[in-house]
Scaffold this active site. Structure first.
Site, PDB file in Angstrom:
ATOM      1  N   LYS A 237     -10.151  -4.827  -2.941  1.00 48.20           N
ATOM      2  CA  LYS A 237     -10.903  -3.572  -3.083  1.00 48.20           C
ATOM      3  C   LYS A 237     -10.104  -2.511  -3.804  1.00 48.20           C
ATOM      4  CE  LYS A 237     -12.980  -4.081   1.418  1.00 48.20           C
ATOM      5  NZ  LYS A 237     -13.208  -3.595   2.746  1.00 48.20           N
TER       6      LYS A 237
ATOM      7  N   LYS B  42       0.812  -1.222   0.000  1.00 54.31           N
ATOM      8  CA  LYS B  42       0.000   0.000   0.000  1.00 54.31           C
ATOM      9  C   LYS B  42       0.838   1.262   0.000  1.00 54.31           C
ATOM     10  CE  LYS B  42      -4.328  -1.663   1.890  1.00 54.31           C
ATOM     11  NZ  LYS B  42      -5.208  -1.629   3.059  1.00 54.31           N
TER      12      LYS B  42
ATOM     13  N   LYS C 239      -5.037 -11.975  -5.344  1.00 54.70           N
ATOM     14  CA  LYS C 239      -6.316 -12.047  -4.627  1.00 54.70           C
ATOM     15  C   LYS C 239      -7.278 -10.948  -5.081  1.00 54.70           C
ATOM     16  CE  LYS C 239      -5.476  -9.053  -0.852  1.00 54.70           C
ATOM     17  NZ  LYS C 239      -5.893  -8.400   0.286  1.00 54.70           N
TER      18      LYS C 239
HETATM   19  P1  TYM Z   1     -10.448  -5.755   4.778  1.00 51.73           P
HETATM   20  O1  TYM Z   1     -11.446  -4.671   4.959  1.00 51.73           O
HETATM   21  O2  TYM Z   1      -9.439  -5.623   3.691  1.00 51.73           O
HETATM   22  O3  TYM Z   1     -11.192  -7.122   4.522  1.00 51.73           O
HETATM   23  C1  TYM Z   1     -12.222  -7.597   5.354  1.00 51.73           C
HETATM   24  C2  TYM Z   1     -12.110  -9.112   5.480  1.00 51.73           C
HETATM   25  O4  TYM Z   1     -12.178  -9.723   4.189  1.00 51.73           O
HETATM   26  C3  TYM Z   1     -11.095 -10.634   4.027  1.00 51.73           C
HETATM   27  N1  TYM Z   1     -10.713 -10.648   2.607  1.00 51.73           N
HETATM   28  C4  TYM Z   1     -10.734 -11.735   1.828  1.00 51.73           C
HETATM   29  N2  TYM Z   1     -11.073 -13.014   2.092  1.00 51.73           N
HETATM   30  C5  TYM Z   1     -10.990 -13.887   1.059  1.00 51.73           C
HETATM   31  N3  TYM Z   1     -10.604 -13.554  -0.200  1.00 51.73           N
HETATM   32  C6  TYM Z   1     -10.245 -12.284  -0.505  1.00 51.73           C
HETATM   33  N4  TYM Z   1      -9.874 -11.961  -1.719  1.00 51.73           N
HETATM   34  C7  TYM Z   1     -10.308 -11.309   0.542  1.00 51.73           C
HETATM   35  N5  TYM Z   1     -10.036  -9.981   0.591  1.00 51.73           N
HETATM   36  C8  TYM Z   1     -10.292  -9.600   1.864  1.00 51.73           C
HETATM   37  C9  TYM Z   1      -9.987 -10.063   4.900  1.00 51.73           C
HETATM   38  O5  TYM Z   1      -9.052 -11.063   5.242  1.00 51.73           O
HETATM   39  C10 TYM Z   1     -10.771  -9.559   6.086  1.00 51.73           C
HETATM   40  O6  TYM Z   1     -11.007 -10.595   7.007  1.00 51.73           O
HETATM   41  N6  TYM Z   1      -6.993  -5.164   8.342  1.00 51.73           N
HETATM   42  C11 TYM Z   1      -8.347  -5.653   8.093  1.00 51.73           C
HETATM   43  C12 TYM Z   1      -9.406  -4.954   8.919  1.00 51.73           C
HETATM   44  C13 TYM Z   1      -9.188  -4.995  10.389  1.00 51.73           C
HETATM   45  C14 TYM Z   1      -9.350  -6.126  11.230  1.00 51.73           C
HETATM   46  C15 TYM Z   1      -9.104  -5.654  12.547  1.00 51.73           C
HETATM   47  C16 TYM Z   1      -9.678  -7.450  10.992  1.00 51.73           C
HETATM   48  C17 TYM Z   1      -8.848  -3.938  11.186  1.00 51.73           C
HETATM   49  N7  TYM Z   1      -8.813  -4.326  12.484  1.00 51.73           N
HETATM   50  C18 TYM Z   1      -9.157  -6.521  13.641  1.00 51.73           C
HETATM   51  C19 TYM Z   1      -9.738  -8.327  12.098  1.00 51.73           C
HETATM   52  C20 TYM Z   1      -9.496  -7.858  13.385  1.00 51.73           C
HETATM   53  C21 TYM Z   1      -8.670  -5.400   6.631  1.00 51.73           C
HETATM   54  O7  TYM Z   1      -8.105  -4.547   5.987  1.00 51.73           O
HETATM   55  O8  TYM Z   1      -9.724  -6.099   6.170  1.00 51.73           O
END
Ligand code: TYM
Length: 327
Positions: free
Chosen positions: A196, A113, A193
């Site tokens: 977003k 990023k 993968k």
């Molecule tokens: P974020 O918003 O990018 O994604 C949310 C959740 O979706 C999962 N994910 C995927 N799973 C399968 N295939 C994919 N292509 C895919 N893309 C995303 C992510 O693994 C996530 O579970 N850092 C985290 C947000 C966060 C968080 C936390 C999560 C902040 N604090 C505390 C757990 C606990 C994130 O950017 O998720």
């Protein structure tokens, strides 16, 4: 015995795609029966990439509505915006003082990023705030996709380090990574993968996409050379990704799908996948359109007040442990 605590978060910007749904959100919903569940729209994390304020406000509400439409019940789970619970950022600071910069330098998401957003301090400290999100609630389990494993490892390290240094405070949390769906791949490049932040909209399906868009995106998904519907990530990553998506939306084993569809042309198979995704997302679309913005904002604020109360008791104990007692 009291139930174990589950915590997870989702960033509000860029919409919610089927990777987020199949890798994480679907499990958030299922875990509500068995655990005490706490879920968060992590708006402060999203600010690590430049955002237009008005647009950001709208996307944040949309993300909250999407999580509810997908089945998270704000009356069952604690559900709120991260920024409305200040205990997250306080704990993040304290954990930051225990974090080696070397471990942050190794974070692959930061490296990816930083190229897009410029290497700001928020982006660098992102995994520490994530650790605070989880630890401020003394969570035991964290349902996420596999791209969050590295961040979760840091969280575990920080919990252990804090406990060693100041005395037992945090449970050391474990991930809940689904066996299938933890890494849904891009429709345009099945070796990376679904994300977003991919500028190519054709790479993903959003939960609110209409049936025609879904048919088009799956119809144009990059598939592999040759013929035959086979599950083999090395030789046929495109078809394997579509098989995995079909399997998850229809709750059918991949082997069975392969046996049923083996002789199909790719075009015909994509049609089957598209219709399954459309059917699977229809209830979410319906539920989303029945949600009122004001009601959701009210629910989120109520969730934040309850989350503050829950986080406060641990905040007091952390403060005492590090030597910040008093009023
Ligand atoms: P974020 O918003 O990018 O994604 C949310 C959740 O979706 C999962 N994910 C995927 N799973 C399968 N295939 C994919 N292509 C895919 N893309 C995303 C992510 O693994 C996530 O579970 N850092 C985290 C947000 C966060 C968080 C936390 C999560 C902040 N604090 C505390 C757990 C606990 C994130 O950017 O998720």
């Amino acid at each position: 015995m009291s139930k174990q605590i589950v915590f997870s978060g989702i960033q509000p910007t860029g919409g919610v795609h089927i990777g987020n749904y199949l890798g994480a959100l679907r499990n958030w919903v299922r875990l509500q029966d068995e655990y005490e569940t706490i879920y968060c729209v992590v708006d402060l994390h999203a600010l690590t990439i430049p955002q237009d304020p008005a647009e950001f406000e709208r996307e944040r509400l949309e993300a909250a509505k999407m999580v509810i439409a997908a089945g998270v019940d704000p009356n069952t789970s604690l559900f709120y915006y991260q920024s409305q619970v200040p205990q997250h950022t306080e704990l993040s600071w304290i954990l930051g003082t225990l974090t080696q910069v070397g471990s942050l330098n190794r974070m692959t998401q930061y490296k990816d990023k930083a190229d897009q957003a410029g290497a700001n301090l928020g982006l660098y400290a992102y995994p520490v705030l994530m650790a605070a999100d989880i630890l401020i609630h003394h969570a035991h389990r964290v349902p996420v996709g596999d791209d969050q494993i590295q961040h979760l490892e840091l969280t575990r390290d920080l919990a252990e380090r804090f406990n060693r240094r100041f005395g037992e405070e945090f449970p050391v949390p474990e991930g809940i990574i689904p066996e299938h769906g933890a890494r849904i791949m891009s429709l345009q490049d099945p070796t990376s993968k679904m994300s977003k932040s991919d500028p190519n909209q054709g790479s993903r399906i959003q939960l609110l996409d209409d049936p025609d868009t879904i048919r088009k995106r799956i119809g144009r998904a990059v598939t592999d050379s040759g013929t035959g519907i086979e599950f083999d990530w090395n030789r046929k990553p495109g078809i394997s990704n579509l098989l995995e998506i079909l399997s998850l939306f229809t709750d059918t084993q991949v082997d069975k799908l392969v046996a049923e569809h083996n002789a199909m042309q790719y075009g015909e198979f994509k049609h089957v996948v598209a219709e399954a995704v459309i059917d699977g997302l229809a209830p979410i679309r319906r539920s989303y359109s029945s949600l009122e913005d004001e009601e959701v904002s009210r629910l989120m604020y109520k969730g934040a007040l309850d989350a503050r109360t829950s986080a406060e008791k641990y905040q007091v104990s952390v403060r005492e442990k590090v030597g910040l007692t008093g009023h």
